[in-house]
Scaffold this motif. Structure first.
Motif, PDB file in Angstrom:
ATOM      1  N   MET A   1       0.853  -1.167   0.000  1.00 34.94           N
ATOM      2  CA  MET A   1       0.000   0.000   0.000  1.00 34.94           C
ATOM      3  C   MET A   1       0.903   1.236   0.000  1.00 34.94           C
ATOM      4  O   MET A   1       1.937   1.247   0.666  1.00 34.94           O
ATOM      5  N   ASP A   2       0.506   2.277  -0.721  1.00 36.08           N
ATOM      6  CA  ASP A   2       1.319   3.492  -0.710  1.00 36.08           C
ATOM      7  C   ASP A   2       0.998   4.339   0.524  1.00 36.08           C
ATOM      8  O   ASP A   2      -0.032   4.139   1.188  1.00 36.08           O
ATOM      9  N   LEU A   3       1.884   5.243   0.833  1.00 29.51           N
ATOM     10  CA  LEU A   3       1.754   6.048   2.052  1.00 29.51           C
ATOM     11  C   LEU A   3       0.499   6.910   2.031  1.00 29.51           C
ATOM     12  O   LEU A   3      -0.186   7.041   3.046  1.00 29.51           O
ATOM     13  N   LYS A   4       0.173   7.480   0.897  1.00 25.30           N
ATOM     14  CA  LYS A   4      -0.999   8.350   0.794  1.00 25.30           C
ATOM     15  C   LYS A   4      -2.275   7.577   1.137  1.00 25.30           C
ATOM     16  O   LYS A   4      -3.119   8.053   1.895  1.00 25.30           O
ATOM     17  N   THR A   5      -2.408   6.376   0.609  1.00 27.91           N
ATOM     18  CA  THR A   5      -3.577   5.534   0.892  1.00 27.91           C
ATOM     19  C   THR A   5      -3.604   5.133   2.359  1.00 27.91           C
ATOM     20  O   THR A   5      -4.654   5.155   2.999  1.00 27.91           O
TER      21      THR A   5
END
Length: 74
Positions: free
Chosen positions: A1-5
């Protein structure tokens, strides 16, 4: 998962607590998550650790293989 999500999945208070556990502030996280700022290697490791590997360090740096060559085969 990316940090923004990942950050979007947290409440405001949880985001602030997460940032503090990682040794950063919420503004720095927002800048990294939005791509306005690169993530330091130390912060990338802290994010991976504190997110229980939900966000992986190699997703935070395009040059991750230069800093953690031992992870290339993972």
């Amino acid at each position: 998962m990316d940090l923004k999500t990942y950050l979007a999945s947290l409440t405001s208070d949880q985001r602030k607590a997460f940032a503090a556990k990682c040794g950063a502030n919420h503004g720095s996280f927002q800048n990294v998550a939005s791509g306005f700022r690169s993530c330091s290697t130390a912060l990338a490791v802290a994010i991976e650790r504190e997110s229980d590997k939900t966000v992986m360090r190699w997703d935070l740096r395009k040059d991750w293989f230069l800093h953690w060559p031992e992870l290339i085969d993972h």
